[in-house]
Design a protein around this motif. Structure first.
Motif, PDB file in Angstrom:
ATOM      1  N   ALA A  87      -9.391 -11.131  -6.016  1.00 12.33           N
ATOM      2  CA  ALA A  87     -10.606 -11.681  -6.615  1.00 12.33           C
ATOM      3  C   ALA A  87     -10.340 -12.971  -7.386  1.00 12.33           C
ATOM      4  O   ALA A  87     -11.217 -13.820  -7.493  1.00 12.33           O
ATOM      5  CB  ALA A  87     -11.250 -10.649  -7.526  1.00 12.33           C
ATOM      6  N   ASP A  88      -9.123 -13.124  -7.897  1.00  2.00           N
ATOM      7  CA  ASP A  88      -8.859 -14.285  -8.745  1.00  2.00           C
ATOM      8  C   ASP A  88      -7.766 -15.237  -8.260  1.00  2.00           C
ATOM      9  O   ASP A  88      -7.505 -16.247  -8.898  1.00  2.00           O
ATOM     10  CB  ASP A  88      -8.539 -13.837 -10.175  1.00  2.00           C
ATOM     11  CG  ASP A  88      -7.362 -12.880 -10.233  1.00  2.00           C
ATOM     12  OD1 ASP A  88      -6.916 -12.408  -9.184  1.00  2.00           O
ATOM     13  OD2 ASP A  88      -6.891 -12.602 -11.346  1.00  2.00           O
ATOM     14  N   SER A  89      -7.125 -14.938  -7.117  1.00  3.23           N
ATOM     15  CA  SER A  89      -6.076 -15.855  -6.661  1.00  3.23           C
ATOM     16  C   SER A  89      -5.735 -15.656  -5.187  1.00  3.23           C
ATOM     17  O   SER A  89      -6.066 -14.636  -4.587  1.00  3.23           O
ATOM     18  CB  SER A  89      -4.807 -15.687  -7.496  1.00  3.23           C
ATOM     19  OG  SER A  89      -4.232 -14.416  -7.264  1.00  3.23           O
ATOM     20  N   ILE A  90      -5.053 -16.645  -4.639  1.00  5.92           N
ATOM     21  CA  ILE A  90      -4.480 -16.547  -3.297  1.00  5.92           C
ATOM     22  C   ILE A  90      -3.039 -16.093  -3.481  1.00  5.92           C
ATOM     23  O   ILE A  90      -2.233 -16.793  -4.087  1.00  5.92           O
ATOM     24  CB  ILE A  90      -4.542 -17.901  -2.567  1.00  5.92           C
ATOM     25  CG1 ILE A  90      -5.989 -18.336  -2.376  1.00  5.92           C
ATOM     26  CG2 ILE A  90      -3.807 -17.818  -1.234  1.00  5.92           C
ATOM     27  CD1 ILE A  90      -6.148 -19.742  -1.823  1.00  5.92           C
ATOM     28  N   LEU A  91      -2.715 -14.901  -2.991  1.00  3.24           N
ATOM     29  CA  LEU A  91      -1.363 -14.362  -3.144  1.00  3.24           C
ATOM     30  C   LEU A  91      -0.404 -14.948  -2.114  1.00  3.24           C
ATOM     31  O   LEU A  91       0.776 -15.125  -2.391  1.00  3.24           O
ATOM     32  CB  LEU A  91      -1.390 -12.845  -3.044  1.00  3.24           C
ATOM     33  CG  LEU A  91      -2.304 -12.133  -4.057  1.00  3.24           C
ATOM     34  CD1 LEU A  91      -2.342 -10.650  -3.776  1.00  3.24           C
ATOM     35  CD2 LEU A  91      -1.827 -12.410  -5.475  1.00  3.24           C
ATOM     36  N   PHE A  92      -0.918 -15.223  -0.909  1.00  2.53           N
ATOM     37  CA  PHE A  92      -0.106 -15.862   0.129  1.00  2.53           C
ATOM     38  C   PHE A  92      -1.028 -16.444   1.180  1.00  2.53           C
ATOM     39  O   PHE A  92      -2.030 -15.842   1.545  1.00  2.53           O
ATOM     40  CB  PHE A  92       0.850 -14.862   0.795  1.00  2.53           C
ATOM     41  CG  PHE A  92       1.637 -15.481   1.924  1.00  2.53           C
ATOM     42  CD1 PHE A  92       2.746 -16.260   1.660  1.00  2.53           C
ATOM     43  CD2 PHE A  92       1.253 -15.301   3.240  1.00  2.53           C
ATOM     44  CE1 PHE A  92       3.467 -16.860   2.688  1.00  2.53           C
ATOM     45  CE2 PHE A  92       1.963 -15.887   4.278  1.00  2.53           C
ATOM     46  CZ  PHE A  92       3.075 -16.670   4.001  1.00  2.53           C
ATOM     47  N   GLN A  93      -0.652 -17.603   1.691  1.00  2.00           N
ATOM     48  CA  GLN A  93      -1.334 -18.192   2.834  1.00  2.00           C
ATOM     49  C   GLN A  93      -0.312 -19.003   3.604  1.00  2.00           C
ATOM     50  O   GLN A  93       0.295 -19.928   3.054  1.00  2.00           O
ATOM     51  CB  GLN A  93      -2.490 -19.087   2.399  1.00  2.00           C
ATOM     52  CG  GLN A  93      -3.258 -19.677   3.570  1.00  2.00           C
ATOM     53  CD  GLN A  93      -4.531 -20.381   3.154  1.00  2.00           C
ATOM     54  OE1 GLN A  93      -5.082 -20.113   2.094  1.00  2.00           O
ATOM     55  NE2 GLN A  93      -5.000 -21.283   3.972  1.00  2.00           N
ATOM     56  N   VAL A  98      -5.507 -14.859  13.149  1.00  2.00           N
ATOM     57  CA  VAL A  98      -5.645 -15.006  11.705  1.00  2.00           C
ATOM     58  C   VAL A  98      -5.782 -13.604  11.118  1.00  2.00           C
ATOM     59  O   VAL A  98      -6.676 -12.840  11.522  1.00  2.00           O
ATOM     60  CB  VAL A  98      -6.872 -15.864  11.320  1.00  2.00           C
ATOM     61  CG1 VAL A  98      -7.013 -15.931   9.809  1.00  2.00           C
ATOM     62  CG2 VAL A  98      -6.747 -17.251  11.909  1.00  2.00           C
ATOM     63  N   VAL A  99      -4.886 -13.257  10.201  1.00  2.00           N
ATOM     64  CA  VAL A  99      -4.907 -11.966   9.510  1.00  2.00           C
ATOM     65  C   VAL A  99      -5.377 -12.236   8.087  1.00  2.00           C
ATOM     66  O   VAL A  99      -4.646 -12.829   7.295  1.00  2.00           O
ATOM     67  CB  VAL A  99      -3.507 -11.304   9.507  1.00  2.00           C
ATOM     68  CG1 VAL A  99      -3.554  -9.946   8.820  1.00  2.00           C
ATOM     69  CG2 VAL A  99      -2.970 -11.178  10.927  1.00  2.00           C
ATOM     70  N   SER A 100      -6.601 -11.827   7.780  1.00  2.00           N
ATOM     71  CA  SER A 100      -7.190 -12.062   6.455  1.00  2.00           C
ATOM     72  C   SER A 100      -7.219 -10.750   5.691  1.00  2.00           C
ATOM     73  O   SER A 100      -7.866  -9.793   6.136  1.00  2.00           O
ATOM     74  CB  SER A 100      -8.611 -12.607   6.583  1.00  2.00           C
ATOM     75  OG  SER A 100      -8.614 -13.807   7.314  1.00  2.00           O
ATOM     76  N   VAL A 101      -6.523 -10.708   4.565  1.00  2.00           N
ATOM     77  CA  VAL A 101      -6.433  -9.502   3.754  1.00  2.00           C
ATOM     78  C   VAL A 101      -7.062  -9.762   2.390  1.00  2.00           C
ATOM     79  O   VAL A 101      -6.656 -10.688   1.700  1.00  2.00           O
ATOM     80  CB  VAL A 101      -4.956  -9.050   3.570  1.00  2.00           C
ATOM     81  CG1 VAL A 101      -4.900  -7.733   2.823  1.00  2.00           C
ATOM     82  CG2 VAL A 101      -4.241  -8.956   4.907  1.00  2.00           C
ATOM     83  N   CYS A 102      -8.028  -8.935   2.030  1.00  2.26           N
ATOM     84  CA  CYS A 102      -8.629  -8.985   0.683  1.00  2.26           C
ATOM     85  C   CYS A 102      -8.138  -7.747  -0.054  1.00  2.26           C
ATOM     86  O   CYS A 102      -8.350  -6.624   0.417  1.00  2.26           O
ATOM     87  CB  CYS A 102     -10.148  -8.981   0.744  1.00  2.26           C
ATOM     88  SG  CYS A 102     -10.833 -10.407   1.591  1.00  2.26           S
ATOM     89  N   VAL A 103      -7.471  -7.968  -1.188  1.00  2.00           N
ATOM     90  CA  VAL A 103      -6.867  -6.853  -1.923  1.00  2.00           C
ATOM     91  C   VAL A 103      -7.494  -6.704  -3.292  1.00  2.00           C
ATOM     92  O   VAL A 103      -8.080  -7.636  -3.823  1.00  2.00           O
ATOM     93  CB  VAL A 103      -5.341  -7.032  -2.060  1.00  2.00           C
ATOM     94  CG1 VAL A 103      -4.688  -7.083  -0.687  1.00  2.00           C
ATOM     95  CG2 VAL A 103      -4.983  -8.256  -2.848  1.00  2.00           C
ATOM     96  N   PHE A 104      -7.327  -5.495  -3.844  1.00  2.00           N
ATOM     97  CA  PHE A 104      -7.745  -5.243  -5.219  1.00  2.00           C
ATOM     98  C   PHE A 104      -6.670  -4.499  -5.947  1.00  2.00           C
ATOM     99  O   PHE A 104      -5.622  -4.255  -5.427  1.00  2.00           O
ATOM    100  CB  PHE A 104      -9.074  -4.488  -5.309  1.00  2.00           C
ATOM    101  CG  PHE A 104      -9.252  -3.354  -4.341  1.00  2.00           C
ATOM    102  CD1 PHE A 104      -9.959  -3.554  -3.170  1.00  2.00           C
ATOM    103  CD2 PHE A 104      -8.716  -2.103  -4.597  1.00  2.00           C
ATOM    104  CE1 PHE A 104     -10.142  -2.500  -2.275  1.00  2.00           C
ATOM    105  CE2 PHE A 104      -8.904  -1.057  -3.713  1.00  2.00           C
ATOM    106  CZ  PHE A 104      -9.613  -1.257  -2.545  1.00  2.00           C
TER     107      PHE A 104
END
Length: 77
Positions: free
Chosen positions: A8-14, A71-77
């Protein structure tokens, strides 16, 4: 393929990844280049991805993943 891991608040990896191991709700699974499209929920665990032969890990508490057109898009919490 491209891996994007965001919270929700950052890009962890791209960036580019050769393979991605994910902790799916129904069990762990691996995504490789040209994988079929899918959407899945994720449980607490680790995302393990390989980049130029080096394995790296990101710990997550859960989330969702969308795989489409390399493209592998992961949204985490």
């Amino acid at each position: 393929m491209v891996l994007k891991v965001i919270s929700a608040d950052s890009i962890l990896f791209q960036g580019e990844a050769d393979s991605v191991e994910l902790p799916g709700t129904e069990g762990a699974f691996t995504v490789l280049k040209n994988h079929a499209s899918l959407i899945s929920t994720l449980v607490a665990g680790k995302i393990v991805y390989t980049q130029s032969g080096n394995k790296k890990e990101i710990s997550i508490d859960g989330g969702v993943v969308d795989v489409d057109s390399n493209v592998v898009s992961v949204c985490v919490f």
